[in-house]
Design a protein around this motif. Structure first.
Motif, mmCIF file in Angstrom:
data_model
loop_
_atom_site.group_PDB
_atom_site.id
_atom_site.type_symbol
_atom_site.label_atom_id
_atom_site.label_comp_id
_atom_site.label_asym_id
_atom_site.label_seq_id
_atom_site.Cartn_x
_atom_site.Cartn_y
_atom_site.Cartn_z
ATOM 1 N N ALA A 235 0.834 -1.197 0.000
ATOM 2 C CA ALA A 235 0.000 0.000 0.000
ATOM 3 C C ALA A 235 0.872 1.252 0.000
ATOM 4 C CB ALA A 235 -0.917 0.001 1.223
ATOM 5 N N VAL A 236 0.595 2.171 -0.904
ATOM 6 C CA VAL A 236 1.317 3.445 -0.965
ATOM 7 C C VAL A 236 0.325 4.576 -1.216
ATOM 8 C CG1 VAL A 236 3.521 2.490 -1.744
ATOM 9 C CG2 VAL A 236 1.793 3.138 -3.425
ATOM 10 N N GLU A 237 0.630 5.747 -0.662
ATOM 11 C CA GLU A 237 -0.211 6.911 -0.902
ATOM 12 C C GLU A 237 0.100 7.507 -2.270
ATOM 13 O OE1 GLU A 237 -1.387 9.778 2.061
ATOM 14 O OE2 GLU A 237 -0.133 8.747 3.549
ATOM 15 N N LEU A 274 -12.412 6.656 9.705
ATOM 16 C CA LEU A 274 -11.509 6.488 8.568
ATOM 17 C C LEU A 274 -10.252 7.327 8.770
ATOM 18 C CD1 LEU A 274 -10.786 5.571 5.697
ATOM 19 C CD2 LEU A 274 -12.139 7.498 4.835
ATOM 20 N N LYS A 275 -9.085 6.665 8.724
ATOM 21 C CA LYS A 275 -7.803 7.355 8.821
ATOM 22 C C LYS A 275 -6.859 6.737 7.785
ATOM 23 C CE LYS A 275 -8.152 8.481 13.758
ATOM 24 N NZ LYS A 275 -7.526 8.320 15.102
ATOM 25 N N ILE A 276 -6.769 7.381 6.625
ATOM 26 C CA ILE A 276 -5.924 6.852 5.561
ATOM 27 C C ILE A 276 -4.464 6.906 5.981
ATOM 28 C CG2 ILE A 276 -5.147 7.206 3.176
ATOM 29 C CD1 ILE A 276 -7.917 8.246 2.527
ATOM 30 N N GLY A 277 -3.783 5.767 5.857
ATOM 31 C CA GLY A 277 -2.381 5.680 6.230
ATOM 32 C C GLY A 277 -2.153 5.098 7.612
ATOM 33 N N LYS A 278 -3.232 4.785 8.340
ATOM 34 C CA LYS A 278 -3.103 4.217 9.680
ATOM 35 C C LYS A 278 -4.070 3.057 9.832
ATOM 36 C CE LYS A 278 -3.105 5.380 14.591
ATOM 37 N NZ LYS A 278 -3.290 6.450 15.609
ATOM 38 N N ALA A 281 -7.960 -2.131 13.925
ATOM 39 C CA ALA A 281 -8.359 -3.538 13.991
ATOM 40 C C ALA A 281 -9.302 -3.914 12.859
ATOM 41 C CB ALA A 281 -9.024 -3.820 15.337
ATOM 42 N N ASP A 282 -10.163 -2.989 12.458
ATOM 43 C CA ASP A 282 -11.168 -3.308 11.444
ATOM 44 C C ASP A 282 -10.880 -2.710 10.080
ATOM 45 O OD1 ASP A 282 -11.561 -0.731 12.332
ATOM 46 O OD2 ASP A 282 -13.746 -0.818 12.234
ATOM 47 N N ARG A 283 -9.788 -1.957 9.944
ATOM 48 C CA ARG A 283 -9.445 -1.333 8.668
ATOM 49 C C ARG A 283 -7.986 -1.626 8.312
ATOM 50 N NH1 ARG A 283 -12.969 2.742 6.782
ATOM 51 N NH2 ARG A 283 -14.513 3.496 8.295
ATOM 52 N N SER A 284 -7.712 -1.713 7.005
ATOM 53 C CA SER A 284 -6.332 -1.851 6.550
ATOM 54 C C SER A 284 -5.646 -0.497 6.619
ATOM 55 C CB SER A 284 -6.316 -2.367 5.106
ATOM 56 O OG SER A 284 -6.836 -1.371 4.236
ATOM 57 N N ILE A 285 -4.361 -0.455 6.304
ATOM 58 C CA ILE A 285 -3.618 0.799 6.388
ATOM 59 C C ILE A 285 -4.152 1.855 5.419
ATOM 60 C CG2 ILE A 285 -1.870 0.125 4.695
ATOM 61 C CD1 ILE A 285 0.214 1.547 6.485
ATOM 62 N N SER A 286 -4.806 1.418 4.347
ATOM 63 C CA SER A 286 -5.372 2.370 3.390
ATOM 64 C C SER A 286 -6.730 2.900 3.838
ATOM 65 C CB SER A 286 -5.529 1.699 2.016
ATOM 66 O OG SER A 286 -6.574 0.745 2.051
ATOM 67 N N GLY A 287 -7.267 2.341 4.915
ATOM 68 C CA GLY A 287 -8.572 2.767 5.402
ATOM 69 C C GLY A 287 -9.725 1.914 4.933
ATOM 70 N N ARG A 288 -9.440 0.925 4.084
ATOM 71 C CA ARG A 288 -10.510 0.075 3.587
ATOM 72 C C ARG A 288 -10.994 -0.881 4.686
ATOM 73 N NH1 ARG A 288 -7.211 1.354 -0.644
ATOM 74 N NH2 ARG A 288 -8.285 1.922 -2.585
ATOM 75 N N VAL A 289 -12.282 -1.183 4.631
ATOM 76 C CA VAL A 289 -12.909 -1.994 5.676
ATOM 77 C C VAL A 289 -12.544 -3.466 5.509
ATOM 78 C CG1 VAL A 289 -15.099 -2.729 6.678
ATOM 79 C CG2 VAL A 289 -14.814 -0.374 5.889
#
Length: 316
Positions: A235-237, A274-278, A281-289
């Motif tokens: 994952a990259v911004e 939602l916190k993109i980049g962090k 427990a329920d979200r990936s680093i990109s913020g996806r559920v």
């Protein structure tokens, strides 16, 4: 398919362009599924061709150029036949299938008492019918170069993706959108030629260069999407964000019905902010559920204890 941002980073990758690629006209062939379940097809070829038995390579008949003819299920006595140039190489041949022009030749497979029609094209010509459908020729030259290299890599990495159906790739968005000859554009043709033979590699293997329209500001790790990790697909911004926001609304009844008749009555859904980049427990680093907690009014249906939220995993 899209406006194209790649779900990968290029760390530990290299672009390669074999010296021999520019010194020879040879290209790998790709088989693209065009039609299935048909009984008759109208054809025309740009060069004199031969029809051969696909298994034995025995010539069955000659086909003149520029003349309309048809192939029907009853005409084909073999399981598979191919139409190729009698003398013209594949990359110099154009076949017209039901009025639409395609690069290369054509194959007919008899299957389930009908015909599957498969375009046989050289890879670089196939890309001429793909790239303008995947990225507008008006885009920056360097973006188009990246798209071409990604599309070429995807093509060769995913050969035989539809092997059970008798071909490599389909012609729609499940693989890459292929529009044949009429899709070709002089701008993208030039870039395809300039990048001829270039691929994205990781070590000695071609990378599966998946791409999509809009990453939402950050791509996703391949491990979160398909479950198997790859060091070069992280994952990259995005450096430049042009994300288009969208909203999809469902009624409670419609949402609940998607989980089956025993789902129960929806009370609420719990998600972390939602916190993109962090990652949470329920979200990936990109913020996806990755999963959400869903609380039901009728807990007996789900066999849940009172006030205990049932966890449902969302597959992405």
């Amino acid at each position: 398919m899209f406006t194209k941002i790649f779900i990968m980073i290029f760390a530990a990758m290299i672009f390669i362009s074999p010296a021999s690629a520019k010194e020879t006209n040879w290209q790998p062939e790709i088989r693209i599924g065009i039609l299935s379940g048909v009984n008759r097809v109208d054809l025309k070829v740009s060069e004199p061709c031969i029809m051969i038995d696909a298994a034995t390579k025995k010539t069955l008949k000659k086909i003149p150029s520029g003349q309309n003819f048809s192939v029907s299920l009853s005409d084909i006595k073999n399981n598979s036949v191919e139409i190729r140039g009698e003398r013209a190489p594949l990359h110099n041949l154009i076949c017209t299938i039901n009025g639409k022009k395609y690069f290369g030749g054509v194959r007919f497979d008899k299957k389930n008492n009908s015909l599957t029609v498969i375009n046989i094209a050289a890879v670089e010509e196939y890309l001429r019918g793909v790239i303008p459908n995947e990225m507008s020729p008006s885009f920056h030259t360097e973006a188009l170069k990246a798209q071409v290299v990604a599309a070429r890599s995807f093509t060769l990495k995913n050969r035989n993706r539809h092997g059970s159906e008798g071909y490599d790739l389909c012609a729609n968005n499940h693989c890459q959108f292929y529009g044949g000859v009429d899709s070709a554009d002089s701008v993208t043709d030039k870039i395809i030629s300039e990048t001829r033979g270039q691929l994205v590699m990781h070590g000695d293997k071609i990378v599966d260069t998946n791409f999509h329209t809009d990453s939402g500001g950050m791509t996703e790790s391949v491990a979160e999407v398909w479950g198997s990790a790859a060091p070069h697909l992280q994952a990259v911004e995005e450096l430049e964000k042009h994300t288009q926001r969208w909203t999809q609304e469902f009624s409670v009844t419609d949402f609940s019905s998607r989980f089956g008749g025993n789902f129960g009555n929806l009370k609420n859904i719990k998600l972390s902010p939602l916190k993109i980049g962090k990652a949470t427990a329920d979200r990936s680093i990109s913020g996806r559920v990755k999963f959400a907690q869903i609380k039901l009014c009728n807990l007996r249906v789900m066999n849940c204890a009172p006030n205990f939220p049932c966890r449902v995993r969302f597959l992405t």
